[in-house]
Design a protein around this motif. Structure first.
Motif, PDB file in Angstrom:
ATOM      1  N   ARG A   9       0.844  -1.202   0.000  1.00 26.02           N
ATOM      2  CA  ARG A   9       0.000   0.000   0.000  1.00 26.02           C
ATOM      3  C   ARG A   9       0.879   1.252   0.000  1.00 26.02           C
ATOM      4  N   ALA A  10       1.966   1.218   0.745  1.00 19.82           N
ATOM      5  CA  ALA A  10       2.883   2.358   0.791  1.00 19.82           C
ATOM      6  C   ALA A  10       3.525   2.588  -0.573  1.00 19.82           C
ATOM      7  N   LEU A  11       3.934   1.515  -1.246  1.00 16.04           N
ATOM      8  CA  LEU A  11       4.539   1.658  -2.572  1.00 16.04           C
ATOM      9  C   LEU A  11       3.550   2.281  -3.560  1.00 16.04           C
ATOM     10  N   CYS A  12       2.297   1.836  -3.520  1.00 11.91           N
ATOM     11  CA  CYS A  12       1.277   2.380  -4.423  1.00 11.91           C
ATOM     12  C   CYS A  12       1.038   3.864  -4.114  1.00 11.91           C
ATOM     13  N   ALA A  13       1.029   4.207  -2.846  1.00 13.60           N
ATOM     14  CA  ALA A  13       0.798   5.603  -2.463  1.00 13.60           C
ATOM     15  C   ALA A  13       1.936   6.503  -2.951  1.00 13.60           C
ATOM     16  N   ILE A  14       3.165   6.025  -2.840  1.00  9.40           N
ATOM     17  CA  ILE A  14       4.313   6.807  -3.315  1.00  9.40           C
ATOM     18  C   ILE A  14       4.235   7.011  -4.819  1.00  9.40           C
ATOM     19  N   ARG A  40      13.683  -0.067   3.802  1.00  9.03           N
ATOM     20  CA  ARG A  40      13.635  -1.469   4.227  1.00  9.03           C
ATOM     21  C   ARG A  40      13.028  -2.362   3.158  1.00  9.03           C
ATOM     22  N   ILE A  41      12.001  -1.865   2.489  1.00  5.97           N
ATOM     23  CA  ILE A  41      11.382  -2.638   1.403  1.00  5.97           C
ATOM     24  C   ILE A  41      12.394  -2.862   0.281  1.00  5.97           C
ATOM     25  N   GLU A  48      16.623  -0.619  -5.814  1.00  5.94           N
ATOM     26  CA  GLU A  48      15.785   0.562  -5.666  1.00  5.94           C
ATOM     27  C   GLU A  48      14.501   0.408  -6.469  1.00  5.94           C
ATOM     28  N   LEU A  49      13.396   0.832  -5.876  1.00  5.26           N
ATOM     29  CA  LEU A  49      12.101   0.802  -6.557  1.00  5.26           C
ATOM     30  C   LEU A  49      11.710   2.182  -7.081  1.00  5.26           C
ATOM     31  N   PHE A  50      12.311   3.223  -6.500  1.00  2.00           N
ATOM     32  CA  PHE A  50      12.032   4.593  -6.929  1.00  2.00           C
ATOM     33  C   PHE A  50      13.337   5.367  -7.055  1.00  2.00           C
ATOM     34  N   VAL A  66       7.047  -4.236  -9.882  1.00  9.23           N
ATOM     35  CA  VAL A  66       6.491  -4.567  -8.564  1.00  9.23           C
ATOM     36  C   VAL A  66       5.115  -3.933  -8.398  1.00  9.23           C
ATOM     37  N   LEU A  67       4.956  -2.688  -8.841  1.00  7.14           N
ATOM     38  CA  LEU A  67       3.681  -1.993  -8.711  1.00  7.14           C
ATOM     39  C   LEU A  67       2.583  -2.681  -9.516  1.00  7.14           C
ATOM     40  N   SER A  68       2.928  -3.216 -10.681  1.00  7.37           N
ATOM     41  CA  SER A  68       1.913  -3.891 -11.502  1.00  7.37           C
ATOM     42  C   SER A  68       1.347  -5.114 -10.798  1.00  7.37           C
ATOM     43  N   ARG A  69       2.156  -5.737  -9.930  1.00 10.65           N
ATOM     44  CA  ARG A  69       1.683  -6.888  -9.159  1.00 10.65           C
ATOM     45  C   ARG A  69       1.051  -6.451  -7.840  1.00 10.65           C
TER      46      ARG A  69
END
Length: 336
Positions: A9-14, A40-41, A48-50, A66-69
């Motif tokens: 949820r945090a990743l989607c919000a970012i 931590r994620i 890195e995701l972002f 990752v976001l698509s999943r």
């Protein structure tokens, strides 16, 4: 560390907010806490995701994957919780769950709905982010969402939502100290505010981008303060800043509210509901129960909002003048 739904949820919000600051505000947590959680994620996934940029956060190729999943998982969990709560509360009577960004029309709207729907549990969820409210609506956590869309900054509308336009173009006025030199004029020129500090809340979807576009088009580059509008009111009153505001804003002894010449700043006011539902609350929340069917339908809920907005608009002296000058249909109540 094992990933949990809250992490997704945090990743989607970012990703949706475009910045850690905005995302933290939407999630109800501090920016340092969200930054630590993201680190931590990323450590758990090994990359890195972002990418952190001066203008915000942008998903990396791995982040997009990752976001698509993650999105369908987050949406599915939200739907599961909403449906379980509905099932658990079936015996409690009809409900109408309203989401809204800030508006002077809310008080009158809630009053009219309570009069129209006696015995209905009417709840209100406020958020500065219209996009966050639309995601909640799509996930079944709300029945209707009343939001504003900044001109030039379209909302991210999930599939399955239906909208009705309350006001196609609402001008945004300017709030300033009562003794500001421009406050003596009935209409303010943007150039008269070129030397002022402008205050804007960057967590309100589209607000900063819309203001930056308008100031840039006018050839202005004033200093800008980022903060919430409660803080802004205190700064405006003592002459430390000016800020856009809704034309329905109420009068204050220490503050003046004036329209801008040619109304360069504007929003569209929209009411969203889920497509396919017979009315707000129809999906197991009361529209099928005796006494709620029809009374809580989309048309009636919209009509109550329309009447409440008109009431708020005509109560604001400067907005009423603007409406009269522009021969707005809001001046006339629709036939019964």
């Amino acid at each position: 560390m094992e990933l949990e739904v809250r992490h997704l949820r945090a990743l989607c919000a970012i990703a949706d907010a475009g910045s850690l600051h905005k995302a933290a505000r939407q999630l109800g947590m501090s920016q340092p806490s969200l930054t630590t959680q993201l680190r931590r994620i990323e450590n758990a996934l090994g990359a890195e995701l972002f990418s952190r940029e001066r203008t915000g956060c942008r998903p990396t190729p791995l982040g997009r994957s990752v976001l698509s999943r993650a999105r369908p998982l987050v949406s599915g969990m939200a739907s599961l919780v909403a449906e379980a709560r509905v099932a658990a509360g079936l015996a409690d009577g009809p409900r109408l769950r309203i989401g809204s960004t800030a508006s002077r029309a809310l008080v009158g709207w809630l009053r009219r709905l309570r009069n129209r729907l006696p015995g209905t549990d009417i709840s209100l969820h406020m958020d500065v982010s219209a996009n966050a409210l639309l995601r909640m609506l799509a996930a079944g956590q709300l029945d209707v969402a009343f939001v504003h869309e900044v001109e030039g900054c379209p909302l991210l509308v999930p599939e399955g939502l239906q909208r009705r336009v309350l006001v196609e173009r609402e001008p945004q006025f300017i709030s300033m100290a009562r003794d500001h030199p421009a406050a003596g004029s009935p209409v303010v020129e943007l150039a008269d505010l070129a030397e002022d500090r402008w205050m804007v809340d960057p967590t309100v979807d589209g607000e900063w981008d819309g203001l930056r576009r308008v100031l840039g088009a006018a050839g202005l580059n004033p200093p800008v303060l980022h903060g919430d509008y409660l803080t802004a009111a205190s700064l405006i009153a003592v002459g430390e800043a000016v800020a856009p505001c809704q034309p329905t804003s109420g009068p204050r002894d220490d503050m003046a509210i004036r329209p801008l010449r040619d109304d360069p700043l504007a929003v569209r006011l929209l009411l969203f509901s889920r497509s396919g539902a017979e009315g707000p609350g129809a999906e197991g929340t009361g529209a099928e129960r005796p006494g709620a069917e029809g009374a809580g339908g989309r048309d009636e809920v919209f009509a109550d909002l329309e009447a409440s907005y008109r009431e708020a608009a005509l109560r604001a002296v400067d907005y009423r003048r603007w409406l009269t000058a522009h021969k707005s249909p809001l001046l006339h109540a629709p036939a019964a």
